[in-house]
Scaffold this motif. Structure first.
Motif, mmCIF file in Angstrom:
data_model
loop_
_atom_site.group_PDB
_atom_site.id
_atom_site.type_symbol
_atom_site.label_atom_id
_atom_site.label_comp_id
_atom_site.label_asym_id
_atom_site.label_seq_id
_atom_site.Cartn_x
_atom_site.Cartn_y
_atom_site.Cartn_z
ATOM 1 N N GLU A 178 27.896 24.294 54.773
ATOM 2 C CA GLU A 178 27.152 25.452 54.281
ATOM 3 C C GLU A 178 26.375 25.129 53.019
ATOM 4 O O GLU A 178 26.827 24.356 52.170
ATOM 5 C CB GLU A 178 28.125 26.614 54.005
ATOM 6 N N PHE A 179 25.204 25.737 52.951
ATOM 7 C CA PHE A 179 24.333 25.536 51.794
ATOM 8 C C PHE A 179 23.897 26.903 51.292
ATOM 9 O O PHE A 179 23.716 27.824 52.080
ATOM 10 C CB PHE A 179 23.121 24.694 52.197
ATOM 11 N N THR A 180 23.729 27.000 50.015
ATOM 12 C CA THR A 180 23.450 28.336 49.489
ATOM 13 C C THR A 180 22.445 28.304 48.338
ATOM 14 O O THR A 180 22.261 27.267 47.680
ATOM 15 C CB THR A 180 24.771 28.998 49.022
ATOM 16 N N ASN A 181 21.815 29.428 48.137
ATOM 17 C CA ASN A 181 20.959 29.591 46.964
ATOM 18 C C ASN A 181 20.851 31.081 46.667
ATOM 19 O O ASN A 181 21.067 31.913 47.535
ATOM 20 C CB ASN A 181 19.574 29.002 47.200
ATOM 21 N N SER A 182 20.541 31.393 45.435
ATOM 22 C CA SER A 182 20.420 32.807 45.100
ATOM 23 C C SER A 182 19.254 33.016 44.135
ATOM 24 O O SER A 182 18.786 32.076 43.492
ATOM 25 C CB SER A 182 21.722 33.318 44.488
ATOM 26 N N ALA A 183 18.802 34.248 44.085
ATOM 27 C CA ALA A 183 17.686 34.585 43.197
ATOM 28 C C ALA A 183 17.980 35.921 42.535
ATOM 29 O O ALA A 183 18.718 36.747 43.070
ATOM 30 C CB ALA A 183 16.397 34.668 43.986
ATOM 31 N N ILE A 184 17.426 36.091 41.352
ATOM 32 C CA ILE A 184 17.645 37.340 40.627
ATOM 33 C C ILE A 184 16.311 37.968 40.256
ATOM 34 O O ILE A 184 15.376 37.275 39.846
ATOM 35 C CB ILE A 184 18.486 37.069 39.360
ATOM 36 N N VAL A 185 16.231 39.278 40.451
ATOM 37 C CA VAL A 185 15.083 40.026 39.952
ATOM 38 C C VAL A 185 15.601 40.984 38.879
ATOM 39 O O VAL A 185 16.503 41.773 39.136
ATOM 40 C CB VAL A 185 14.410 40.860 41.073
ATOM 41 N N VAL A 186 15.062 40.855 37.674
ATOM 42 C CA VAL A 186 15.465 41.781 36.613
ATOM 43 C C VAL A 186 14.666 43.066 36.782
ATOM 44 O O VAL A 186 13.441 43.061 36.791
ATOM 45 C CB VAL A 186 15.213 41.160 35.226
ATOM 46 N N LEU A 187 15.376 44.187 36.956
ATOM 47 C CA LEU A 187 14.693 45.459 37.208
ATOM 48 C C LEU A 187 14.533 46.285 35.927
ATOM 49 O O LEU A 187 13.502 46.870 35.677
ATOM 50 C CB LEU A 187 15.478 46.269 38.248
ATOM 51 N N GLU A 188 15.603 46.345 35.122
ATOM 52 C CA GLU A 188 15.536 47.092 33.853
ATOM 53 C C GLU A 188 16.118 46.216 32.759
ATOM 54 O O GLU A 188 17.256 45.807 32.834
ATOM 55 C CB GLU A 188 16.383 48.370 33.945
ATOM 56 N N ARG A 189 15.338 45.975 31.722
ATOM 57 C CA ARG A 189 15.819 45.093 30.645
ATOM 58 C C ARG A 189 16.790 45.824 29.708
ATOM 59 O O ARG A 189 17.690 45.232 29.133
ATOM 60 C CB ARG A 189 14.637 44.539 29.855
ATOM 61 N N ASN A 190 16.571 47.094 29.498
ATOM 62 C CA ASN A 190 17.437 47.900 28.626
ATOM 63 C C ASN A 190 17.799 47.202 27.301
ATOM 64 O O ASN A 190 16.900 46.888 26.527
ATOM 65 C CB ASN A 190 18.675 48.345 29.396
ATOM 66 N N PHE A 191 19.063 46.885 27.071
ATOM 67 C CA PHE A 191 19.456 46.359 25.750
ATOM 68 C C PHE A 191 18.751 45.054 25.384
ATOM 69 O O PHE A 191 18.576 44.735 24.211
ATOM 70 C CB PHE A 191 20.985 46.168 25.683
ATOM 71 N N LEU A 192 18.304 44.312 26.419
ATOM 72 C CA LEU A 192 17.650 43.024 26.138
ATOM 73 C C LEU A 192 16.380 43.209 25.308
ATOM 74 O O LEU A 192 15.976 42.315 24.565
ATOM 75 C CB LEU A 192 17.308 42.309 27.450
ATOM 76 N N ASP A 193 15.753 44.408 25.418
ATOM 77 C CA ASP A 193 14.531 44.675 24.660
ATOM 78 C C ASP A 193 14.759 44.633 23.154
ATOM 79 O O ASP A 193 13.839 44.384 22.385
ATOM 80 C CB ASP A 193 13.950 46.043 25.049
ATOM 81 N N VAL A 194 15.995 44.901 22.741
ATOM 82 C CA VAL A 194 16.260 44.911 21.296
ATOM 83 C C VAL A 194 17.145 43.728 20.887
ATOM 84 O O VAL A 194 17.476 43.556 19.736
ATOM 85 C CB VAL A 194 16.914 46.262 20.876
ATOM 86 N N TYR A 195 17.517 42.926 21.877
ATOM 87 C CA TYR A 195 18.471 41.841 21.612
ATOM 88 C C TYR A 195 17.924 40.501 22.116
ATOM 89 O O TYR A 195 18.326 40.008 23.170
ATOM 90 C CB TYR A 195 19.803 42.172 22.291
ATOM 91 N N PRO A 196 16.963 39.938 21.361
ATOM 92 C CA PRO A 196 16.257 38.740 21.833
ATOM 93 C C PRO A 196 17.126 37.482 21.867
ATOM 94 O O PRO A 196 16.702 36.450 22.387
ATOM 95 C CB PRO A 196 15.127 38.578 20.806
ATOM 96 N N TYR A 197 18.341 37.573 21.318
ATOM 97 C CA TYR A 197 19.204 36.384 21.267
ATOM 98 C C TYR A 197 19.740 36.029 22.641
ATOM 99 O O TYR A 197 20.195 34.926 22.882
ATOM 100 C CB TYR A 197 20.369 36.627 20.310
ATOM 101 N N MET A 198 19.705 37.034 23.540
ATOM 102 C CA MET A 198 20.170 36.792 24.903
ATOM 103 C C MET A 198 18.970 36.820 25.830
ATOM 104 O O MET A 198 18.064 37.623 25.635
ATOM 105 C CB MET A 198 21.098 37.924 25.320
ATOM 106 N N THR A 199 18.964 35.953 26.826
ATOM 107 C CA THR A 199 17.857 35.996 27.788
ATOM 108 C C THR A 199 18.400 36.205 29.187
ATOM 109 O O THR A 199 19.521 35.820 29.505
ATOM 110 C CB THR A 199 17.036 34.686 27.770
#
Length: 620
Positions: free
Chosen positions: A436-457
DNA sequence: GCAAGGTC
């Protein structure tokens, strides 16, 4: 009736007397420039309107030591395990202020932090008070219970005092005694040994210190250094495939990751190659989120400053302390990662709306986006998580460290009061032959706290090809690849802080000091490599730890955290009443004494280890 | 001159 209230630090006595007096206090100076005496009236239930004087100490006011006949050079270091100890007044001005103020009082009320050390400091305050007023009795002490400085909470604490917890007092006394006996005996022994044999050039007046916290800290650094140095990369092999759909090529990773047997992998690969196509056996689409951070503790602040700003733990705490003294931040030494339910978080947010960068975000929180912060599992019962208490423009702060720390604390607080970031995760699994082989992808829908917290990406990844479950697709390419295991990294300060915290080495207030201490003793150095700071041991530090490692201690190694951890557990038992102080002193001192005997007997081994390290280094 | 723990 006249009551003397005493807090652990000037800021608390100021805040509490302000609340209890309704703002009407008379201030008198003491001989210490930080300690003030506040006079006011307060109505204690069952006692009536009282004349109150509220003052403070500044941490401990007494200390423990050996009598002069046991001072350095006057006795064999081994005798310090059983030598008598004496109590000294370590802060005379503050001690005498308590004695003087107690003279006119009928009752003593303790307002120190509600933790173990605070309980002991409360008892120190009592002994200073008794000196001035022998009629005071320990049973009559009122002990107020409070964990933050909110008005109603403080009034509640003033009206419902309990007694001093003597178990905690005994536990701290026990820690002090053990730390002193062990520290002094080993420090003198090691210094004498290194002097006599001249194995390592000590500066004039220089010495080799041993401490129950500094050595395990050094041990962590040496341990990591050795693991990096002794690391031997190992080859491994794996399969990787790509498929192509709608002009999109995507690589899929083997779910078994890799194997260390090349022939075995070749066999698996041959079997796979019999198939031209792979089948989509799983397609999962699910909501995912990135959690907003937990409320900020001291240890977390120090780890963050080290990681984000390359600021040492000591500098971070110093800056936070200055900001606290200027009234911009809450008390910076805390283990608590949950806000008290009564705290008015929105009032804190309101103050930040005037900032030009994050003010808009703060306003949006107040206009409906506010979420209750997550609650961590730690509560020191003395202080809330670190948060901004007043607004200040960054350009008004004194230096770059303070600006960075203030901004981090504010952003962290706003992030805590925000919604988690939301996204969608797509995961596709392919079966090719039996693998078996796998892969995944992420789509960020709402940034919320990330907008005020640039230390995390958290970023959206490139989307996967539009495959359907059950679909058969041609394997566009496949390859058998070789890789090798990579060595661990040298120790970073933030990792070291985390290790100390997890192993109970030091407290939130002292972790930074222990790291600084092993640097100033010349046991470790900070080096910068690829823009990152690492802590690596010096020859001296290596020699000391390797020396102890060469001795055959039965599970009570002097360079490992276990003994200190055992002490910590025993102290907890004293607090909970399942052990008594004398029993613990005896038990722990017995272990260290054994270790001391073994070290003294095998001093040649200790020296040999240091020589070995130095020889190995000079030959390369 | 030694420790670790408070706080400034």
């Amino acid at each position: 009736m006249k009551i003397l209230c005493v807090a652990e630090k000037p800021s608390i006595s100021k805040a509490v007397s302000h609340i209890l007096s309704g703002g009407k206090t008379k201030v008198r100076n003491s001989r210490n420039k930080y300690v003030k005496n506040y006079d006011f009236k307060f109505d204690f239930p069952g006692v009536g309107l009282c004349d109150v004087t509220m003052t403070s100490v500044m941490g401990h006011i007494t200390n423990i030591d050996f009598p002069t006949q046991f001072s350095w050079g006057r006795c064999n270091p081994g005798r310090l395990f059983d030598a008598p100890t004496i109590d000294n007044v370590s802060n005379k001005e503050v001690y005498e202020n308590i004695s003087n103020e107690a003279r006119r009082c009928n009752r003593l009320m303790i307002w120190t932090d509600c933790d173990r050390e605070g309980e002991f400091i409360g008892h120190e305050i009592f002994s200073a008070a008794v000196k001035g007023n022998p009629s005071l009795r320990v049973e009559d002490i009122w002990r107020s219970q409070f964990s933050h400085l909110e008005r109603s909470h403080i009034l509640q604490a003033a009206r419902n005092p309990i007694r001093l917890d003597m178990n905690s007092v005994h536990a701290v006394r026990c820690r002090m005694e053990i730390d002193l006996r062990v520290g002094a005996s080993f420090t003198r022994f090691l210094t004498d040994l290194y002097r006599r044999t001249q194995v390592f050039p000590l500066e004039k007046g220089g010495f080799i210190s041993y401490g129950t916290c500094q050595f395990p800290t050094l041990g962590f650094v040496v341990d990591r250094y050795n693991r990096v140095k002794r690391f031997i990369p190992e080859k491994f092999w794996y399969i990787s495939i790509t498929v192509k759909k709608d002009n999109k090529t995507e690589t899929f990773h083997w779910t078994k990751n890799h194997v260390f047997d090349r022939l075995y992998l070749a066999l698996i690969y041959q079997n796979c190659l019999k198939n031209d196509n792979a089948e989509v056996v799983q397609l999962i689409e699910r909501p995912t989120s990135k959690y907003r951070p937990l409320p900020l503790t001291t240890v977390e602040l120090q780890k963050n400053c080290s990681m984000y700003f390359k600021m040492s733990a000591k500098r971070a705490l110093d800056a936070a302390e200055k900001l606290y003294n200027k009234g911009f931040l809450s008390y910076p030494r805390t283990e608590t990662d949950r806000f008290p339910p009564t705290m008015d978080l929105k009032a804190v947010i309101q103050k930040q709306t005037q900032n030009s960068t994050w003010g808009q975000y703060a306003s949006e929180l107040l206009n409906g986006k506010f979420r209750s912060p997550r609650a961590g599992s730690h509560d020191d019962k003395a202080h809330p998580p670190i948060h901004p208490v007043n607004f200040v423009k960054l350009e008004m702060l004194d230096n770059a460290d303070e600006k960075k720390v203030y901004e981090l604390v504010v952003r962290r607080f706003l992030a805590c009061c925000s919604e988690d970031a939301k996204g969608k995760e797509t995961k596709i699994s392919l079966r090719w032959g039996a693998e078996e082989f796998t892969n995944s992808a992420i789509v960020v829908l709402e940034r919320n706290f990330l907008d005020v917290y640039p230390y995390m990406t958290w970023k959206s990844t490139t989307p996967l090809p539009p495959l359907l479950k059950g679909e058969t697709i041609k394997v566009a390419s496949s390859v058998m690849k070789e890789g090798k295991t990579s060595p661990p990294q040298h120790m970073t300060e933030s990792e070291l802080i985390a290790l100390m915290d997890a192993n109970g080495i030091g407290t939130d207030a002292t972790i930074a000091e222990h790291i600084d201490k092993i640097i100033s003793r010349g046991y470790v150095v900070k080096v910068r490599k690829n823009k990152n700071d690492f802590i690596i041991p010096s020859e001296l530090g290596m020699g000391l730890i390797e020396g102890f490692n060469d001795l055959e201690f039965d599970n009570l190694s002097l360079s490992k955290p276990f003994l200190r951890k055992r002490l910590e557990n025993c102290l907890q038992e004293i607090v909970s009443g399942t052990k008594v102080k004398e029993q613990v002193v005896q038990e722990i001192i017995f272990l260290y004494k054994q270790a001391f005997g073994l070290s003294a007997q095998n001093s040649t081994k200790l020296i040999a280890a240091c020589r070995r390290i130095m020889d190995a280094n000079s030959s390369t």
